[in-house]
Design an enzyme around this catalytic site. Structure first.
Site, PDB file in Angstrom:
ATOM      1  N   CYS A  80       0.873  -1.180   0.000  1.00  0.00           N
ATOM      2  CA  CYS A  80       0.000   0.000   0.000  1.00  0.00           C
ATOM      3  C   CYS A  80       0.907   1.227   0.000  1.00  0.00           C
ATOM      4  O   CYS A  80       1.642   1.455   0.959  1.00  0.00           O
ATOM      5  CB  CYS A  80      -0.901  -0.012   1.228  1.00  0.00           C
ATOM      6  SG  CYS A  80      -1.962   1.454   1.361  1.00  0.00           S
ATOM      7  N   CYS A 212      -5.042   6.334  -3.640  1.00  0.00           N
ATOM      8  CA  CYS A 212      -4.438   5.006  -3.670  1.00  0.00           C
ATOM      9  C   CYS A 212      -3.013   5.176  -4.185  1.00  0.00           C
ATOM     10  O   CYS A 212      -2.814   5.521  -5.351  1.00  0.00           O
ATOM     11  CB  CYS A 212      -5.230   4.063  -4.574  1.00  0.00           C
ATOM     12  SG  CYS A 212      -4.464   2.434  -4.751  1.00  0.00           S
TER      13      CYS A 212
END
Length: 279
Positions: A80, A212
């Site tokens: 991530c 993101c």
């Protein structure tokens, strides 16, 4: 949940609107088999803390530390980008690591540098590029590009990003047979005065998120490979925050130095009580 030591100190952090719960788990407070369900419970919005994901910081024999990262639905993920920036700042502020650090993820080793609220992370080398793939989705043909930037991403350039049904269309692409069985994150990209704008449907969150990091990197690399941009690439997220991607080499597919830079903010610190885990 039984046999968990409560209350649990935690930090709530945001990377460009991607929000996370971070817990120092170097002295374990739960068994590994409890982590997925714990993540699902505490990430519920309105009923618990609420977040896009949970990070548990653990000891590493090879780096400053390692993480276990769980999406909001309890699924464990390899990488991530925005979370990496938040975790790096957490580790620095907690004295776990110096301003320049290295930590372990399921996707590989990550190097990070903290400079106040700005954090730069060196992403794992991108792989599995795929260009100009036509997919039929919701009765229309879409041109889809793909790359794995720690997790898989499908990238689609669109004319009108503001009115796009990101959740409806994203959900169908995420579960398209072409990406079975693991599925994919889906990034929709539009042009903006600043460069590019992105809206992402995230696998594991199963919703549009405000940002993101791995998706921003995917878009930057695909845009460069298609000749639309060159390093550095600035991309504005759904939350209105600009993230910058740097990469080396003329051939994007061979880039082995990919950097993601942007803010990582501490929102608050607190303690989880047993009532945060009630369903």
């Amino acid at each position: 949940m039984r046999n968990i030591s409560l209350p649990i100190p935690f930090w709530k952090m945001s990377g460009a609107g991607n929000d996370f719960i971070i817990i120092d788990h170097r002295h374990p407070i739960m068994h590994p088999e409890q982590m997925a369900e714990f993540a699902r419970l505490v990430c519920r919005r309105k009923f618990s803390v609420g977040a896009d994901g949970l990070f548990l910081i653990e000891h590493s024999d090879r780096a400053d530390f390692k993480w276990r990262f769980f999406n909001a639905d309890g699924s464990e993920a390899e990488m991530c980008g925005n979370g990496a920036r938040c975790v790096a700042r957490f580790a620095y502020m907690q004295g776990i690591a110096a301003a320049r650090m290295r930590f372990e993820t399921l996707a590989g080793m990550i190097d990070a540098t903290v400079a106040d609220t700005q954090v730069t992370v060196r992403m794992t080398p991108p792989h599995s590029f795929r260009f100009d793939r036509q997919l039929e989705v919701a009765g229309q043909m879409l041109m889809v590009h793909g790359v794995d930037t720690g997790v898989p991403h499908a990238v689609i350039f669109v004319d009108d990003i503001d009115t796009l049904d990101v959740i409806g269309l994203g959900r169908q692409i995420r579960r398209h047979p072409a990406f079975a069985p693991a599925g994919t994150n889906v990034d929709f990209v539009g042009h903006a005065m600043e460069g590019f704008r992105i809206r992402t449907y995230e696998r594991g969150v199963e919703d549009e998120t405000m940002a993101c990091g791995t998706g921003v990197v995917a878009v930057a690399l695909i845009a460069a490979a298609k000749g639309y941009a060159g390093s550095p690439v600035e991309i504005v997220t759904s939350g209105g925050v600009a993230l910058t991607v740097y990469f080396n080499g003329e051939q994007v597919e061979g880039a082995n130095q990919v950097l993601l830079k942007g803010p990582a903010h501490l929102i608050y610190q607190g303690e989880l009580t047993a009532e945060a885990l009630v369903e």
